[in-house]
Scaffold this active site. Structure first.
Site, PDB file in Angstrom:
ATOM      1  N   GLY A  46       4.309   1.071  11.534  1.00 29.31           N
ATOM      2  CA  GLY A  46       3.381   1.912  12.269  1.00 29.31           C
ATOM      3  C   GLY A  46       2.090   1.170  12.558  1.00 29.31           C
ATOM      4  O   GLY A  46       1.735   0.208  11.861  1.00 29.31           O
ATOM      5  N   GLN A  51      -6.716  -0.116  14.686  1.00 27.31           N
ATOM      6  CA  GLN A  51      -6.354  -1.337  13.964  1.00 27.31           C
ATOM      7  C   GLN A  51      -6.333  -2.565  14.875  1.00 27.31           C
ATOM      8  O   GLN A  51      -6.361  -3.689  14.393  1.00 27.31           O
ATOM      9  CB  GLN A  51      -4.969  -1.188  13.315  1.00 27.31           C
ATOM     10  CG  GLN A  51      -4.938  -0.191  12.168  1.00 27.31           C
ATOM     11  CD  GLN A  51      -3.557  -0.113  11.570  1.00 27.31           C
ATOM     12  OE1 GLN A  51      -2.698   0.593  12.075  1.00 27.31           O
ATOM     13  NE2 GLN A  51      -3.318  -0.866  10.513  1.00 27.31           N
ATOM     14  N   CYS A  93      -0.393  -0.913   4.195  1.00 26.71           N
ATOM     15  CA  CYS A  93      -1.020  -0.853   5.512  1.00 26.71           C
ATOM     16  C   CYS A  93      -1.264  -2.270   6.013  1.00 26.71           C
ATOM     17  O   CYS A  93      -1.710  -3.128   5.256  1.00 26.71           O
ATOM     18  CB  CYS A  93      -2.352  -0.104   5.395  1.00 26.71           C
ATOM     19  SG  CYS A  93      -3.277  -0.020   6.940  1.00 26.71           S
ATOM     20  N   LEU A  94      -1.005  -2.493   7.284  1.00 29.16           N
ATOM     21  CA  LEU A  94      -1.210  -3.830   7.860  1.00 29.16           C
ATOM     22  C   LEU A  94      -2.680  -4.251   7.812  1.00 29.16           C
ATOM     23  O   LEU A  94      -2.981  -5.442   7.842  1.00 29.16           O
ATOM     24  CB  LEU A  94      -0.698  -3.870   9.304  1.00 29.16           C
ATOM     25  CG  LEU A  94       0.822  -3.711   9.471  1.00 29.16           C
ATOM     26  CD1 LEU A  94       1.180  -3.599  10.943  1.00 29.16           C
ATOM     27  CD2 LEU A  94       1.565  -4.868   8.820  1.00 29.16           C
ATOM     28  N   HIS A 135      -0.004   8.726   7.868  1.00 32.43           N
ATOM     29  CA  HIS A 135      -0.779   7.493   7.655  1.00 32.43           C
ATOM     30  C   HIS A 135      -1.469   7.062   8.957  1.00 32.43           C
ATOM     31  O   HIS A 135      -2.671   6.756   8.959  1.00 32.43           O
ATOM     32  CB  HIS A 135       0.170   6.397   7.148  1.00 32.43           C
ATOM     33  CG  HIS A 135      -0.465   5.056   6.949  1.00 32.43           C
ATOM     34  ND1 HIS A 135      -0.588   4.468   5.703  1.00 32.43           N
ATOM     35  CD2 HIS A 135      -1.005   4.177   7.825  1.00 32.43           C
ATOM     36  CE1 HIS A 135      -1.194   3.299   5.842  1.00 32.43           C
ATOM     37  NE2 HIS A 135      -1.448   3.091   7.119  1.00 32.43           N
ATOM     38  N   GLU A 136      -0.720   7.046  10.060  1.00 32.87           N
ATOM     39  CA  GLU A 136      -1.308   6.581  11.331  1.00 32.87           C
ATOM     40  C   GLU A 136      -2.354   7.554  11.854  1.00 32.87           C
ATOM     41  O   GLU A 136      -3.387   7.144  12.398  1.00 32.87           O
ATOM     42  CB  GLU A 136      -0.220   6.343  12.382  1.00 32.87           C
ATOM     43  CG  GLU A 136       0.832   5.298  12.020  1.00 32.87           C
ATOM     44  CD  GLU A 136       0.283   4.014  11.420  1.00 32.87           C
ATOM     45  OE1 GLU A 136      -0.837   3.609  11.795  1.00 32.87           O
ATOM     46  OE2 GLU A 136       0.945   3.423  10.555  1.00 32.87           O
ATOM     47  N   HIS A 139      -5.605   7.029  10.281  1.00 31.32           N
ATOM     48  CA  HIS A 139      -6.370   5.925  10.889  1.00 31.32           C
ATOM     49  C   HIS A 139      -7.267   6.446  12.017  1.00 31.32           C
ATOM     50  O   HIS A 139      -8.380   5.954  12.209  1.00 31.32           O
ATOM     51  CB  HIS A 139      -5.432   4.866  11.487  1.00 31.32           C
ATOM     52  CG  HIS A 139      -4.960   3.828  10.511  1.00 31.32           C
ATOM     53  ND1 HIS A 139      -5.822   2.968   9.863  1.00 31.32           N
ATOM     54  CD2 HIS A 139      -3.719   3.491  10.092  1.00 31.32           C
ATOM     55  CE1 HIS A 139      -5.120   2.147   9.078  1.00 31.32           C
ATOM     56  NE2 HIS A 139      -3.840   2.451   9.196  1.00 31.32           N
TER      57      HIS A 139
HETATM   58 NI    NI Z   1      -2.263   1.527   8.193  1.00 31.36          NI
END
Ligand code: NI
Length: 170
Positions: A46, A51, A93-94, A135-136, A139
């Site tokens: 995701g 991000q 998370c990235l 989660h997204e 963000h």
């Molecule tokens: Ni994330």
């Protein structure tokens, strides 16, 4: 298509509320495509526009990481309109590389938003897919998954990240 740079924890945009997309124009479509490419390359399941340094409400999710095109979701202005149950699982998370922590999320969510053609869509998601959407969408509210941990755990993680970043920069 292009692979975009993913912002890391500490960048101010990751802590800011993203603004709604008002017009799904070519720029948005191109950004979404680049986000998918970036998510696959990372690889991750995701990605949210903040991000990649765009403070707008756009997310991509694909639990198959490009293996199955039916599992790709690109959502504009997504929101959770229903949630139920609780489930705890490990999450990462990235933008917070190398950190994985157990976190409670809804077991089931219904997400509403728009696709790139401007059609309203609703998705019922469970378990890992529900987690990915939650989660997204977090963000887009300027919230990272580590912000949902206990203050003690969060400060331990922040210290660990700081040390890692110092190591990288020296
Ligand atoms: Ni994330």
């Amino acid at each position: 298509m292009a692979v975009l740079k993913i912002l890391k924890v500490g960048h101010p945009l990751l802590g800011q509320k993203a603004r709604p997309v008002e017009n799904i124009n070519q720029e948005i479509v191109d950004l979404a495509r680049d986000m998918v490419e970036t998510m696959y390359r990372a690889p991750g399941v995701g990605l949210a526009a903040p991000q990649v340094n765009q403070g707008i409400r756009l997310i991509t999710v694909d639990l198959s990481v490009g293996e199955n095109k039916d599992e790709l979701f690109i959502l504009v202005n997504p929101e959770i309109v229903e949630e139920s149950g609780k489930i705890t699982a490990e999450e990462g998370c990235l933008s917070v590389p190398g950190i994985y922590e157990k976190l409670e999320r809804p077991e089931r969510v219904v997400v509403k938003g728009y696709d790139l053609n401007g059609r309203e869509i609703a998705i019922e998601a469970r378990d890992l897919l529900a987690r990915a959407f939650a989660h997204e969408i977090d963000h887009l509210e300027g919230k990272l998954f580590i912000d949902r941990l206990s203050p003690l755990k969060k400060s331990l993680i922040k210290n660990r990240i700081k040390k890692e970043q110092e190591k990288v920069s020296t």
